[in-house]
Design a protein around this motif. Structure first.
Motif, PDB file in Angstrom:
ATOM      1  N   THR A   1      21.821 -29.708  -1.798  1.00 21.64           N
ATOM      2  CA  THR A   1      22.091 -28.359  -1.275  1.00 21.64           C
ATOM      3  C   THR A   1      21.892 -28.310   0.236  1.00 21.64           C
ATOM      4  OG1 THR A   1      21.242 -27.473  -3.355  1.00 21.64           O
ATOM      5  CG2 THR A   1      21.472 -25.915  -1.535  1.00 21.64           C
TER       6      THR A   1
ATOM      7  N   LYS B   1      33.770 -23.565   0.490  1.00 22.02           N
ATOM      8  CA  LYS B   1      33.185 -22.336   1.037  1.00 22.02           C
ATOM      9  C   LYS B   1      33.802 -21.970   2.395  1.00 22.02           C
ATOM     10  CE  LYS B   1      28.830 -22.914  -1.465  1.00 22.02           C
ATOM     11  NZ  LYS B   1      27.344 -22.903  -1.370  1.00 22.02           N
TER      12      LYS B   1
ATOM     13  N   GLU C   1      22.806 -22.962   4.027  1.00 21.05           N
ATOM     14  CA  GLU C   1      23.665 -21.867   3.540  1.00 21.05           C
ATOM     15  C   GLU C   1      25.151 -22.245   3.652  1.00 21.05           C
ATOM     16  OE1 GLU C   1      23.341 -17.324   4.174  1.00 21.05           O
ATOM     17  OE2 GLU C   1      24.627 -18.053   5.793  1.00 21.05           O
TER      18      GLU C   1
END
Ligand SMILES: Nc1ncnc2c1ncn2[C@@H]1O[C@H](COP(=O)(O)OP(=O)(O)OP(=O)(O)O)[C@@H](O)[C@H]1O
Length: 139
Positions: free
Chosen positions: A93, A11, A112
Motif C-alpha cells: 500500500t 487511481k 494515498e
C-alpha cells in the motif's frame, strides 16, 4: 480452463499522469486477461460507498476526495489465483515498502495516491466488480 477473477482500478493520480497504458501493459504482461474495462469518474458519494469499510479511519475524507478528484480506470481481470497474484503485482500500500518490479514501486506517489487498487478477497472482487460493471459488460 478459465481462471478466477479480481477487480482493480487505476487511481486518479496515475490516470492524470498518463500512466494508464504503461500500467495496463504490466497487467497484461503478467498474464491477466481484461474481462471488462472503462474510463469513468466517481462522485464523492460513490467514492464514499466504495470505501465504506474505511469510514472510521482518519484518512477516509481525504481518500474520498482524492478518489473523486479525476478519472479512474476500473477493470475486471481474470487469471489463475487472480486476487493473490494481483496483490503481488501491485505491491505494498505504501510505495516506500513496495518491492522492485511492482506497479506501485514504479507509479505510486504516496500511501494515498498509490496509483492502483486491487481487491483483497474473491468475495470483495465480486462485490467491487459489480459496483462498476453490469452483467452484460463482463465477457
Ligand atoms: N494511512 C493512510 N493515509 C492515507 N491514505 C491511506 C492510508 N492507508 C490507506 N490509504 C488509502 O486507502 C486505500 C485503501 O486502504 P487499504 O488499507 O485497503 O490498502 P490496500 O488494500 O493496499 O489498497 P487498495 O484497497 O486500494 O488496494 C489505500 O490504497 C490508500 O489509497
Amino acid at each position: 480452463m478459465a481462471g478466477n477473477k479480481t477487480f482493480t482500478m487505476i487511481k486518479p493520480d496515475a490516470v492524470a499522469d498518463g500512466n494508464t497504458g504503461a500500467i495496463i501493459k504490466m497487467i497484461e504482461e503478467a498474464g491477466f486477461r481484461i474481462v471488462a474495462m472503462k474510463k469513468t469518474r466517481l462522485t464523492e458519494e460513490r467514492a464514499g460507498q466504495f470505501y465504506e469499510v474505511h469510514k472510521e479511519r482518519g484518512f477516509y475524507q481525504d481518500l474520498v476526495r482524492y478518489m473523486s478528484s479525476g478519472a479512474i480506470v476500473p477493470m475486471i481481470l481474470e487469471k489463475e489465483n487472480a486476487v493473490a497474484d494481483f496483490r503481488k503485482l501491485i505491491g505494498a500500500t505504501n510505495p516506500a515498502n513496495a518491492e522492485e518490479g511492482t506497479i506501485r514501486k514504479k507509479f505510486a506517489k504516496s500511501i494515498e495516491a498509490n496509483a492502483i487498487h486491487g481487491s483483497d478477497s474473491d468475495e470483495n472482487a465480486e462485490i467491487e466488480g459489480n459496483f462498476f460493471f453490469s452483467r452484460v459488460e463482463k465477457f
